[in-house]
Design a protein around this motif. Structure first.
Motif, PDB file in Angstrom:
ATOM      1  N   ASP A 153     -29.319   6.047  17.110  1.00  0.00           N
ATOM      2  CA  ASP A 153     -29.325   4.928  16.171  1.00  0.00           C
ATOM      3  C   ASP A 153     -28.500   5.294  14.940  1.00  0.00           C
ATOM      4  O   ASP A 153     -28.730   6.331  14.315  1.00  0.00           O
ATOM      5  CB  ASP A 153     -30.782   4.640  15.784  1.00  0.00           C
ATOM      6  N   ALA A 154     -27.537   4.444  14.602  1.00  0.00           N
ATOM      7  CA  ALA A 154     -26.661   4.721  13.455  1.00  0.00           C
ATOM      8  C   ALA A 154     -27.410   4.736  12.135  1.00  0.00           C
ATOM      9  O   ALA A 154     -26.916   5.303  11.151  1.00  0.00           O
ATOM     10  CB  ALA A 154     -25.539   3.683  13.399  1.00  0.00           C
ATOM     11  N   THR A 155     -28.599   4.138  12.074  1.00  0.00           N
ATOM     12  CA  THR A 155     -29.366   4.138  10.831  1.00  0.00           C
ATOM     13  C   THR A 155     -30.318   5.337  10.737  1.00  0.00           C
ATOM     14  O   THR A 155     -30.998   5.516   9.738  1.00  0.00           O
ATOM     15  CB  THR A 155     -30.185   2.838  10.680  1.00  0.00           C
ATOM     16  N   LEU A 156     -30.355   6.153  11.788  1.00  0.00           N
ATOM     17  CA  LEU A 156     -31.226   7.333  11.805  1.00  0.00           C
ATOM     18  C   LEU A 156     -30.557   8.396  12.679  1.00  0.00           C
ATOM     19  O   LEU A 156     -30.995   8.691  13.784  1.00  0.00           O
ATOM     20  CB  LEU A 156     -32.615   6.981  12.351  1.00  0.00           C
ATOM     21  N   LEU A 157     -29.480   8.963  12.181  1.00  0.00           N
ATOM     22  CA  LEU A 157     -28.661   9.875  12.970  1.00  0.00           C
ATOM     23  C   LEU A 157     -29.331  11.237  13.167  1.00  0.00           C
ATOM     24  O   LEU A 157     -29.846  11.820  12.213  1.00  0.00           O
ATOM     25  CB  LEU A 157     -27.304  10.065  12.291  1.00  0.00           C
ATOM     26  N   PRO A 158     -29.322  11.751  14.398  1.00  0.00           N
ATOM     27  CA  PRO A 158     -29.992  13.035  14.696  1.00  0.00           C
ATOM     28  C   PRO A 158     -29.100  14.242  14.415  1.00  0.00           C
ATOM     29  O   PRO A 158     -28.980  15.149  15.236  1.00  0.00           O
ATOM     30  CB  PRO A 158     -30.277  12.896  16.202  1.00  0.00           C
ATOM     31  N   SER A 206     -16.250   7.403  12.393  1.00  0.00           N
ATOM     32  CA  SER A 206     -15.554   6.150  12.657  1.00  0.00           C
ATOM     33  C   SER A 206     -16.522   5.143  13.260  1.00  0.00           C
ATOM     34  O   SER A 206     -17.541   5.520  13.843  1.00  0.00           O
ATOM     35  CB  SER A 206     -14.377   6.372  13.621  1.00  0.00           C
ATOM     36  N   ILE A 207     -16.189   3.881  13.112  1.00  0.00           N
ATOM     37  CA  ILE A 207     -16.960   2.816  13.760  1.00  0.00           C
ATOM     38  C   ILE A 207     -16.051   1.603  13.878  1.00  0.00           C
ATOM     39  O   ILE A 207     -15.466   1.157  12.887  1.00  0.00           O
ATOM     40  CB  ILE A 207     -18.266   2.489  12.999  1.00  0.00           C
ATOM     41  N   TYR A 219     -26.945  -2.336   7.740  1.00  0.00           N
ATOM     42  CA  TYR A 219     -25.682  -1.584   7.700  1.00  0.00           C
ATOM     43  C   TYR A 219     -25.541  -0.718   6.452  1.00  0.00           C
ATOM     44  O   TYR A 219     -24.828   0.283   6.472  1.00  0.00           O
ATOM     45  CB  TYR A 219     -24.482  -2.508   7.872  1.00  0.00           C
ATOM     46  N   THR A 220     -26.217  -1.069   5.370  1.00  0.00           N
ATOM     47  CA  THR A 220     -26.149  -0.197   4.180  1.00  0.00           C
ATOM     48  C   THR A 220     -26.863   1.134   4.455  1.00  0.00           C
ATOM     49  O   THR A 220     -26.446   2.181   3.955  1.00  0.00           O
ATOM     50  CB  THR A 220     -26.777  -0.880   2.954  1.00  0.00           C
ATOM     51  N   LYS A 221     -27.898   1.077   5.267  1.00  0.00           N
ATOM     52  CA  LYS A 221     -28.598   2.301   5.657  1.00  0.00           C
ATOM     53  C   LYS A 221     -27.700   3.162   6.547  1.00  0.00           C
ATOM     54  O   LYS A 221     -27.682   4.392   6.429  1.00  0.00           O
ATOM     55  CB  LYS A 221     -29.897   1.951   6.388  1.00  0.00           C
ATOM     56  N   PHE A 233     -23.905   7.810   7.293  1.00  0.00           N
ATOM     57  CA  PHE A 233     -22.540   8.318   7.482  1.00  0.00           C
ATOM     58  C   PHE A 233     -22.180   9.270   6.336  1.00  0.00           C
ATOM     59  O   PHE A 233     -21.577  10.320   6.552  1.00  0.00           O
ATOM     60  CB  PHE A 233     -21.535   7.166   7.533  1.00  0.00           C
ATOM     61  N   TYR A 234     -22.547   8.867   5.134  1.00  0.00           N
ATOM     62  CA  TYR A 234     -22.275   9.696   3.958  1.00  0.00           C
ATOM     63  C   TYR A 234     -22.998  11.046   4.080  1.00  0.00           C
ATOM     64  O   TYR A 234     -22.416  12.097   3.804  1.00  0.00           O
ATOM     65  CB  TYR A 234     -22.722   8.963   2.693  1.00  0.00           C
TER      66      TYR A 234
END
Length: 248
Positions: free
Chosen positions: A119-124, A134-135, A145-147, A152-153
């Motif tokens: 999940d892009a909002t909870l990256l492992p 990239s996306i 998407y702000t999460k 990403f940051y």
């Protein structure tokens, strides 16, 4: 938050349904322009400083493969990871990776491409573990998407680069009018007929029209902590390429 999670789950299920026709429809409905857009995005990682890259909402991996091919031509060693929550899309991506390596005997053994469900909002992944993120055409499909931008940051090292490719709305009337007619009327019909999932392609145009783009979205990226946020329109504003870095 619960509502956002339910919406996200519905989007993942929708992409799982259209997975068999996903690649073919993307190229047909964009008249092949999407390939050139991905090449422009891949070129943002042309420095050897970006060797470990995460591609979020990777779908069937087209952007990741484009990055790998550009890197391989320059003789660069890379470690590439694609994540998505639509398992059917990931299955196709993994098979494409196997086929690519079979067709390219010169594929460097030290290069790696990995696909996994995440999940892009909870990256492992740990903090500062990637040189680039990239996306492509996926950020608008993430309700929170702000999460995702914050994640990403977090996983980017200092000086790491974020590259986002996303649809927009042309500002020029002579491009905007026919584009919106195609986007609202023709694309949902053709996409529905060819995939058997009309609702998926109705969602496509609705998601694009409700998503911030150009200056508005670049400001959102900046609010997530990124510096040197730049954007440029592609094909008259049909798509936008956003580039930003972590820290000064």
């Amino acid at each position: 938050m619960a509502q956002a999670k339910e919406k996200q789950k519905a989007i993942w299920e929708m992409f799982n349904k259209i997975a068999p026709s996903y690649d073919k429809l993307n190229h047909i409905l964009s008249i092949g322009i999407d390939k050139r857009w991905r090449q422009k995005a891949a070129e943002e990682f042309r420095s050897e400083a970006y060797s470990k890259i995460l591609d979020a909402a990777t779908g069937t991996g087209d952007l990741l493969f484009t990055i790998e091919q550009a890197k391989r031509k320059r003789g660069e060693v890379v470690s590439l990871t694609g994540i998505d929550m639509a398992e059917n899309l990931l299955t196709i991506a993994k098979q494409k990776a196997v086929n690519m390596q079979k067709k390219n005997p010169e594929f460097p053994k030290e290069n790696s491409i990995e696909f996994r469900k995440a999940d892009a909002t909870l990256l492992p992944y740990g903090d500062a573990s990637f040189d680039g993120v990239s996306i492509a055409f996926g950020i608008r499909n993430i309700p929170e998407y702000t999460k995702a931008l914050s994640e990403f940051y977090r996983i980017l090292r200092n000086g790491g680069k974020l590259v986002i490719l996303e649809f927009g709305i042309p500002k020029n009337f002579f491009i905007r009018f026919p584009y919106l007619f195609y986007f609202r009327k023709i694309l949902p019909f053709l996409g529905g007929v060819l995939s058997g999932e009309k609702q998926a392609y109705r969602y496509l145009n609705q998601s694009v029209e409700h998503f911030p783009y150009a200056q508005k979205f670049s400001e959102i990226i900046q609010q997530a902590g990124f510096y040197h946020v730049k954007y440029r329109s592609l094909s008259g504003g049909i798509a936008y390429l956003y580039v930003a870095t972590k820290n000064r």
